[in-house]
Design a protein around this motif. Sequence first.
Motif, short mmCIF file in Angstrom:
data_model
loop_
_atom_site.label_atom_id
_atom_site.label_comp_id
_atom_site.label_asym_id
_atom_site.label_seq_id
_atom_site.Cartn_x
_atom_site.Cartn_y
_atom_site.Cartn_z
N PRO A 122 0.81 -1.22 0.00
CA PRO A 122 0.00 0.00 0.00
C PRO A 122 0.85 1.28 0.00
CG PRO A 122 -0.93 -1.59 1.52
CD PRO A 122 0.38 -2.16 1.04
N GLU A 123 1.97 1.26 0.70
CA GLU A 123 2.83 2.44 0.74
C GLU A 123 3.40 2.74 -0.65
OE1 GLU A 123 2.50 0.70 4.74
OE2 GLU A 123 2.97 -0.17 2.80
N ASP A 124 3.74 1.70 -1.39
CA ASP A 124 4.24 1.89 -2.76
C ASP A 124 3.16 2.43 -3.68
OD1 ASP A 124 6.74 0.92 -1.99
OD2 ASP A 124 6.21 -1.15 -2.51
N LEU A 175 1.01 9.60 -5.58
CA LEU A 175 1.42 10.95 -5.23
C LEU A 175 2.38 11.53 -6.27
CD1 LEU A 175 1.23 13.23 -3.14
CD2 LEU A 175 3.11 12.14 -1.92
N VAL A 176 3.38 10.76 -6.65
CA VAL A 176 4.36 11.22 -7.63
C VAL A 176 3.71 11.43 -9.00
CG1 VAL A 176 6.46 10.52 -8.89
CG2 VAL A 176 6.32 10.20 -6.43
N GLY A 177 2.68 10.65 -9.29
CA GLY A 177 2.02 10.75 -10.59
C GLY A 177 0.96 11.82 -10.70
N LEU A 178 0.68 12.53 -9.61
CA LEU A 178 -0.34 13.58 -9.67
C LEU A 178 0.15 14.72 -10.57
CD1 LEU A 178 -1.69 14.15 -6.05
CD2 LEU A 178 -2.94 13.27 -8.02
N PRO A 179 -0.67 15.12 -11.53
CA PRO A 179 -0.30 16.29 -12.33
C PRO A 179 -0.25 17.55 -11.47
CG PRO A 179 -2.08 15.04 -13.36
CD PRO A 179 -1.90 14.49 -11.98
N ASN A 180 0.57 18.50 -11.85
CA ASN A 180 0.71 19.74 -11.08
C ASN A 180 -0.60 20.51 -10.95
OD1 ASN A 180 3.42 19.35 -10.58
ND2 ASN A 180 4.08 20.51 -12.37
N ALA A 181 -1.46 20.40 -11.94
CA ALA A 181 -2.71 21.16 -11.94
C ALA A 181 -3.77 20.55 -11.02
CB ALA A 181 -3.25 21.27 -13.36
N ILE A 182 -3.53 19.37 -10.50
CA ILE A 182 -4.52 18.68 -9.65
C ILE A 182 -4.29 19.04 -8.19
CG2 ILE A 182 -5.34 16.41 -8.89
CD1 ILE A 182 -6.08 17.05 -11.77
#
Length: 82
Positions: A20-22, A28-35
């Motif tokens: 789950p942590e992975d 989190l790392v894949g969230l676009p900046n605009a989100i």
Amino acid sequence: MGLMHESSAKRRPLAAVPQPEDVFLLWLVGLPNAIDPLLAADAEILRLNRYQGSHPGPARLLSIFKAFRASLKPHGDHPIIQ
């Protein structure tokens, strides 16, 4: 061609189930900046709350998202999802 004595399942290891942590870190790392991470976390919490299975992974992932969500300060009038 000879007979194969080992099944292909025995020769190839199964892919490990992600922890789950992975999963959270990849999300989190894949969230676009605009989100807005707050709104995105709320959406994941709502989705994980609907899980009806017995595997402990989604429950752990839900607790990680809730902790992350609690660490964020609301922007404007965002309701707090519990």
